[in-house]
Design an enzyme around this catalytic site. Structure first.
Site, PDB file in Angstrom:
ATOM      1  N   ASP A 166       0.856  -1.185   0.000  1.00 42.88           N
ATOM      2  CA  ASP A 166       0.000   0.000   0.000  1.00 42.88           C
ATOM      3  C   ASP A 166       0.890   1.231   0.000  1.00 42.88           C
ATOM      4  OD1 ASP A 166       1.080   0.273   2.505  1.00 42.88           O
ATOM      5  OD2 ASP A 166      -0.815   0.277   3.599  1.00 42.88           O
ATOM      6  N   ASP A 202       1.441   4.756   2.356  1.00 47.53           N
ATOM      7  CA  ASP A 202       1.053   5.339   3.640  1.00 47.53           C
ATOM      8  C   ASP A 202       1.441   6.809   3.727  1.00 47.53           C
ATOM      9  OD1 ASP A 202       0.440   2.644   5.063  1.00 47.53           O
ATOM     10  OD2 ASP A 202       2.473   2.358   4.302  1.00 47.53           O
ATOM     11  N   ASP A 213      -3.289   4.472   2.799  1.00 42.58           N
ATOM     12  CA  ASP A 213      -3.626   4.816   4.180  1.00 42.58           C
ATOM     13  C   ASP A 213      -3.299   6.277   4.440  1.00 42.58           C
ATOM     14  OD1 ASP A 213      -4.434   2.244   4.794  1.00 42.58           O
ATOM     15  OD2 ASP A 213      -2.502   1.644   5.646  1.00 42.58           O
TER      16      ASP A 213
HETATM   17  P1  GTP Z   1       4.137  -2.558   3.011  1.00 41.80           P
HETATM   18  O1  GTP Z   1       2.959  -1.650   3.007  1.00 41.80           O
HETATM   19  O2  GTP Z   1       3.742  -3.987   2.955  1.00 41.80           O
HETATM   20  O3  GTP Z   1       5.146  -2.211   1.993  1.00 41.80           O
HETATM   21  O4  GTP Z   1       4.903  -2.417   4.423  1.00 41.80           O
HETATM   22  P2  GTP Z   1       4.699  -1.297   5.499  1.00 41.80           P
HETATM   23  O5  GTP Z   1       5.865  -1.381   6.416  1.00 41.80           O
HETATM   24  O6  GTP Z   1       4.420   0.028   4.879  1.00 41.80           O
HETATM   25  O7  GTP Z   1       3.431  -1.836   6.287  1.00 41.80           O
HETATM   26  P3  GTP Z   1       2.048  -1.137   6.632  1.00 41.80           P
HETATM   27  O8  GTP Z   1       1.576  -0.236   5.566  1.00 41.80           O
HETATM   28  O9  GTP Z   1       1.123  -2.246   7.016  1.00 41.80           O
HETATM   29  O10 GTP Z   1       2.329  -0.346   7.948  1.00 41.80           O
HETATM   30  C1  GTP Z   1       3.224   0.746   8.045  1.00 41.80           C
HETATM   31  C2  GTP Z   1       3.447   1.092   9.476  1.00 41.80           C
HETATM   32  O11 GTP Z   1       2.255   1.582  10.057  1.00 41.80           O
HETATM   33  C3  GTP Z   1       3.869  -0.115  10.315  1.00 41.80           C
HETATM   34  O12 GTP Z   1       4.894   0.258  11.180  1.00 41.80           O
HETATM   35  C4  GTP Z   1       2.674  -0.449  11.130  1.00 41.80           C
HETATM   36  O13 GTP Z   1       3.024  -0.917  12.411  1.00 41.80           O
HETATM   37  C5  GTP Z   1       1.949   0.863  11.207  1.00 41.80           C
HETATM   38  N1  GTP Z   1       0.506   0.627  11.221  1.00 41.80           N
HETATM   39  C6  GTP Z   1      -0.235   0.053  10.265  1.00 41.80           C
HETATM   40  N2  GTP Z   1      -1.519  -0.004  10.628  1.00 41.80           N
HETATM   41  C7  GTP Z   1      -1.579   0.553  11.846  1.00 41.80           C
HETATM   42  C8  GTP Z   1      -2.639   0.828  12.754  1.00 41.80           C
HETATM   43  O14 GTP Z   1      -3.810   0.530  12.540  1.00 41.80           O
HETATM   44  N3  GTP Z   1      -2.294   1.461  13.900  1.00 41.80           N
HETATM   45  C9  GTP Z   1      -1.006   1.813  14.165  1.00 41.80           C
HETATM   46  N4  GTP Z   1      -0.714   2.413  15.306  1.00 41.80           N
HETATM   47  N5  GTP Z   1      -0.005   1.576  13.341  1.00 41.80           N
HETATM   48  C10 GTP Z   1      -0.281   0.955  12.203  1.00 41.80           C
HETATM   49 MN    MN Z   2       2.671   0.324   3.790  1.00 36.90          MN
HETATM   50 MN    MN Z   3      -0.464   0.767   5.562  1.00 39.78          MN
END
Ligand code: GTP
Ligand code: MN
Ligand code: MN
Length: 377
Positions: A204, A206, A301
């Site tokens: 995704d 972020d 996100d």
């Molecule tokens: P990919 O998206 O798979 O490339 O990896 P990513 O590291 O970006 O993972 P992700 O988008 O799932 O999450 C990014 C960061 O946001 C991570 O450190 C998660 O712990 C944090 N995170 C994701 N969802 C939540 C949530 O609902 N609450 C909180 N507090 N942190 C979140």
């Molecule tokens: Mn991510």
């Molecule tokens: Mn995410």
């Protein structure tokens, strides 16, 4: 091979937040195997075992060279009996029977496919499997009640399971920045998650959004969502309001690992590369008649933070997930502090520790600063 100078003993500190983990993983075969076992444990509801495998994999990711012999691993932290056995099997036989049989198991494959649908968690997938639903075809046909997220997830399954590229992330960033700038001038948008850590692809994209004047950011998510909707950018969105109140359910309280920012978990409709910027001049080749829609679905996100919590939110949303978990474990067990994406609370001094940057948070925690590109644990 234990050939003199080739033979290296390794040493790493025990918490992932105490060490640097770049994307240059010299032990990918081993860490992929351990990650698969971690996935399987988590899919079976055994979170503790999942974390154990993730910690073991993270130790190997931090090593500067490929492991060639298990004796090199003596004294390394987080490598339990089980993980060591798997590593040994792979080093000696080229593969681990446990890993390969798990990879092939019907249950594992079904859980992977079903939880690969956006909006579907382990419990739901498990229930469906017990009801005889093991693949997407059955899911589409036998139609158990799906919520809005799951409907969107199923509809855009292929797109959402295709990795997002850095170029696509940049294109999404441009759209988000335009939306934010037009509903709240002066607001700042930061790319977080895996792309901030330098990853070349992600599941995704972020973003963390704030405004330099505290309070101005309130209610920003619904406004951004309206703008995006009016531009036809959103295929799905679920917005949550900010529900964080310092002191009430701050980091001093145990139930605070849930995030309480204004957030929007969404699916964007992103025009395909050929169509972006270059207008519609060669649309035929990739038009619907070519069996190729002119856009693709991407998970996005959005998180909005008051500027006073920005450093904590940035640290908390940059990841990796294991790095975050290890930071919180370090804070609690080594420093008697509680860290969340909102704040840092010192349980001994009984006060919140302010920070305006990630560097200050690491300093409060007594840790050497680890830059985002080295947080790929
Ligand atoms: P990919 O998206 O798979 O490339 O990896 P990513 O590291 O970006 O993972 P992700 O988008 O799932 O999450 C990014 C960061 O946001 C991570 O450190 C998660 O712990 C944090 N995170 C994701 N969802 C939540 C949530 O609902 N609450 C909180 N507090 N942190 C979140
Ligand atoms: Mn991510
Ligand atoms: Mn995410």
């Amino acid at each position: 091979q234990r050939r003199g100078a080739e033979f290296v003993m390794f040493s790493v500190p025990s918490y992932a937040c105490q060490r640097r983990t770049s994307l240059d993983n010299r032990n990918a075969v081993l860490t992929d195997a351990l990650s698969l076992l971690a996935d399987n444990a988590e899919l079976s509801g055994d979170e503790g075992r999942g974390v154990a495998f993730r910690r073991a994999a993270a130790v190997l990711k931090a090593l500067p060279k490929p492991v060639t012999d298990t004796t090199q691993l003596r004294g390394l932290p987080c490598l339990g009996e089980h993980s060591l056995r798997v590593i040994k099997d792979i080093l000696e036989d080229g593969a681990s029977d446990e890993v390969e049989s798990t990879r092939r198991s019907e249950r594992y494959k079904a859980l992977k496919v079903l939880t690969g649908v956006f909006g579907v968690g382990v419990k739901t997938a498990d229930r469906w499997i017990r009801e005889g639903i093991r693949d997407l075809q059955r899911l589409r046909d036998s139609g158990p009640a799906l919520n809005r997220a799951q409907q969107a997830g199923l509809q855009h399954y292929d797109d959402l399971n295709q990795p997002v590229t850095r170029a696509e992330a940049d294109a999404i960033a441009e759209i988000v920045e335009r939306a934010v700038a037009s509903v709240l001038p002066g607001a700042q948008t930061t790319l977080t998650g895996g792309f901030r850590r330098g990853k070349l692809t992600g599941h995704d994209v972020d973003f963390l959004i704030t405004h330099p004047e505290e309070g101005r950011e309130e209610g920003l998510v619904p406004k951004v969502v309206s703008w995006l909707e009016s531009e036809g950018v959103l295929l799905y969105q679920k917005t949550a309001r900010n529900s964080y109140l310092e002191g009430r359910d701050g980091p001093g309280r145990p139930s605070s690992s849930m995030d309480r920012f204004e957030t929007c978990f969404s699916i964007f409709k992103l025009p395909r590369e050929e169509k972006r910027g270059a207008g519609q001049t060669h649309g035929a080749a990739c038009g619907p008649e070519a069996g190729h829609k002119p856009w693709r679905a991407v998970r996005v996100d959005l998180v909005v933070s008051p500027v006073s919590q920005f450093a904590f939110a940035l640290l908390g949303w940059t990841g990796s997930k294991l790095f975050e978990r290890e930071l919180r474990r370090w804070a609690r067990h080594e420093k008697a502090m509680s860290l969340s994406s909102h704040a840092l609370y010192d349980n001994k001094q009984r006060r919140y520790l302010r920070a305006a940057s990630e560097e200050e948070i690491f300093a409060h925690l007594g840790l050497e600063f680890i830059p985002p590109s080295e947080r790929n644990a």
